[in-house]
Design a protein around this motif. Sequence first.
Motif, mmCIF file in Angstrom:
data_model
loop_
_atom_site.group_PDB
_atom_site.id
_atom_site.type_symbol
_atom_site.label_atom_id
_atom_site.label_comp_id
_atom_site.label_asym_id
_atom_site.label_seq_id
_atom_site.Cartn_x
_atom_site.Cartn_y
_atom_site.Cartn_z
ATOM 1 N N GLU A 138 -42.283 24.113 73.367
ATOM 2 C CA GLU A 138 -42.876 23.212 72.391
ATOM 3 C C GLU A 138 -44.376 23.041 72.600
ATOM 4 O O GLU A 138 -45.092 22.625 71.695
ATOM 5 C CB GLU A 138 -42.186 21.841 72.452
ATOM 6 C CG GLU A 138 -40.741 21.844 71.980
ATOM 7 C CD GLU A 138 -40.610 22.179 70.498
ATOM 8 O OE1 GLU A 138 -41.571 21.899 69.748
ATOM 9 O OE2 GLU A 138 -39.564 22.718 70.109
ATOM 10 N N ALA A 142 -50.135 25.660 68.191
ATOM 11 C CA ALA A 142 -49.376 25.612 66.942
ATOM 12 C C ALA A 142 -49.195 26.976 66.292
ATOM 13 O O ALA A 142 -48.110 27.298 65.797
ATOM 14 C CB ALA A 142 -50.056 24.649 65.960
ATOM 15 N N LEU A 192 -51.710 19.590 63.859
ATOM 16 C CA LEU A 192 -50.568 18.717 63.591
ATOM 17 C C LEU A 192 -49.843 19.129 62.315
ATOM 18 O O LEU A 192 -48.612 19.064 62.239
ATOM 19 C CB LEU A 192 -51.029 17.263 63.486
ATOM 20 C CG LEU A 192 -51.626 16.650 64.760
ATOM 21 C CD1 LEU A 192 -52.047 15.204 64.514
ATOM 22 C CD2 LEU A 192 -50.623 16.724 65.902
ATOM 23 N N ALA A 193 -50.602 19.554 61.305
ATOM 24 C CA ALA A 193 -49.979 19.972 60.051
ATOM 25 C C ALA A 193 -49.097 21.198 60.269
ATOM 26 O O ALA A 193 -47.984 21.286 59.728
ATOM 27 C CB ALA A 193 -51.057 20.271 59.009
ATOM 28 N N ARG A 195 -47.737 22.142 63.138
ATOM 29 C CA ARG A 195 -46.586 21.753 63.953
ATOM 30 C C ARG A 195 -45.522 21.080 63.090
ATOM 31 O O ARG A 195 -44.319 21.280 63.279
ATOM 32 C CB ARG A 195 -47.014 20.829 65.088
ATOM 33 C CG ARG A 195 -47.721 21.541 66.210
ATOM 34 C CD ARG A 195 -47.837 20.694 67.455
ATOM 35 N NE ARG A 195 -48.464 21.453 68.518
ATOM 36 C CZ ARG A 195 -47.827 22.303 69.314
ATOM 37 N NH1 ARG A 195 -46.525 22.502 69.155
ATOM 38 N NH2 ARG A 195 -48.459 22.961 70.255
ATOM 39 N N SER A 196 -45.960 20.270 62.143
ATOM 40 C CA SER A 196 -45.020 19.614 61.247
ATOM 41 C C SER A 196 -44.288 20.641 60.386
ATOM 42 O O SER A 196 -43.064 20.560 60.190
ATOM 43 C CB SER A 196 -45.758 18.613 60.352
ATOM 44 O OG SER A 196 -44.876 18.015 59.425
ATOM 45 N N ALA A 197 -45.017 21.642 59.889
ATOM 46 C CA ALA A 197 -44.405 22.696 59.081
ATOM 47 C C ALA A 197 -43.411 23.502 59.920
ATOM 48 O O ALA A 197 -42.331 23.867 59.444
ATOM 49 C CB ALA A 197 -45.477 23.610 58.499
ATOM 50 N N SER A 198 -43.764 23.773 61.176
ATOM 51 C CA SER A 198 -42.868 24.516 62.060
ATOM 52 C C SER A 198 -41.590 23.728 62.322
ATOM 53 O O SER A 198 -40.491 24.297 62.368
ATOM 54 C CB SER A 198 -43.572 24.828 63.383
ATOM 55 O OG SER A 198 -44.644 25.733 63.190
ATOM 56 N N ALA A 199 -41.744 22.404 62.501
ATOM 57 C CA ALA A 199 -40.568 21.566 62.737
ATOM 58 C C ALA A 199 -39.640 21.578 61.529
ATOM 59 O O ALA A 199 -38.412 21.654 61.668
ATOM 60 C CB ALA A 199 -41.006 20.142 63.065
ATOM 61 N N ARG A 200 -40.212 21.532 60.321
ATOM 62 C CA ARG A 200 -39.388 21.577 59.102
ATOM 63 C C ARG A 200 -38.706 22.933 58.974
ATOM 64 O O ARG A 200 -37.534 23.013 58.604
ATOM 65 C CB ARG A 200 -40.253 21.292 57.868
ATOM 66 C CG ARG A 200 -40.828 19.886 57.817
ATOM 67 C CD ARG A 200 -41.366 19.551 56.425
ATOM 68 N NE ARG A 200 -42.370 20.497 55.980
ATOM 69 C CZ ARG A 200 -43.665 20.389 56.242
ATOM 70 N NH1 ARG A 200 -44.116 19.366 56.976
ATOM 71 N NH2 ARG A 200 -44.532 21.284 55.783
#
Length: 212
Positions: A138, A142, A192-193, A195-200
């Motif tokens: 993790e 990113a 951060l954007a 990372r958020s896309a990767s999480a989704r």
Amino acid sequence: MSRAETTQALGRLDDLTRRLRAECPWDREQDEKSIVPHTVEEAYELADAANAGDDAKMLDELGDVLFQVVFLSLLLEERGAGDLEQVAEHVRQKLVHRHPHIFGETEVADADEVLRNWDQIKANEPGRERGIFGEVPENLPALLHARKLQRRAKSAGAQPVADDRDAAFEEVGDLLFNAVSLARRLKIDPELALRSASARYRADVEAGAATD
């Protein structure tokens, strides 16, 4: 350089590392947590030299990365958890195991099939975290994190390869640069954007795998 000369050079580096650990106040204070940030930095400097095609710089940076490996192996040895010989033998055995098309009877058509086999073999090794995204760190940057997630998810199928890799390299670089520029104008942190896309993306893939 002969095998004997290589062995001697590695032995001299090992001797020097042990002396630094014993006699240098800074080296004596280090542990894994304090050293690894330097290891990561050296790896990025090596990558920069490789991308620049600077052989002299690569030679220098490879030495820095090698020292990191020797130093961290010494820390393992100090607490009886391993040593440089075990590190080298472990990776040798792992590479043999993951290349059955070289050391076994498996046949492969191309590099894509090698990669698919690698992922499958790795996933089935004892002690490995299970799942499509098992053991994807993790704390990767990113962009590297996103690439690794996508590669894992797509490892079952071949990926298209650009005919002109140099042109593709520049095109992707321009695209990423423009994406960062857009994020800056919108006052959005691109790290951060992404990372958020990767999480989704990860959640969507795992949800799809669960319903298969």
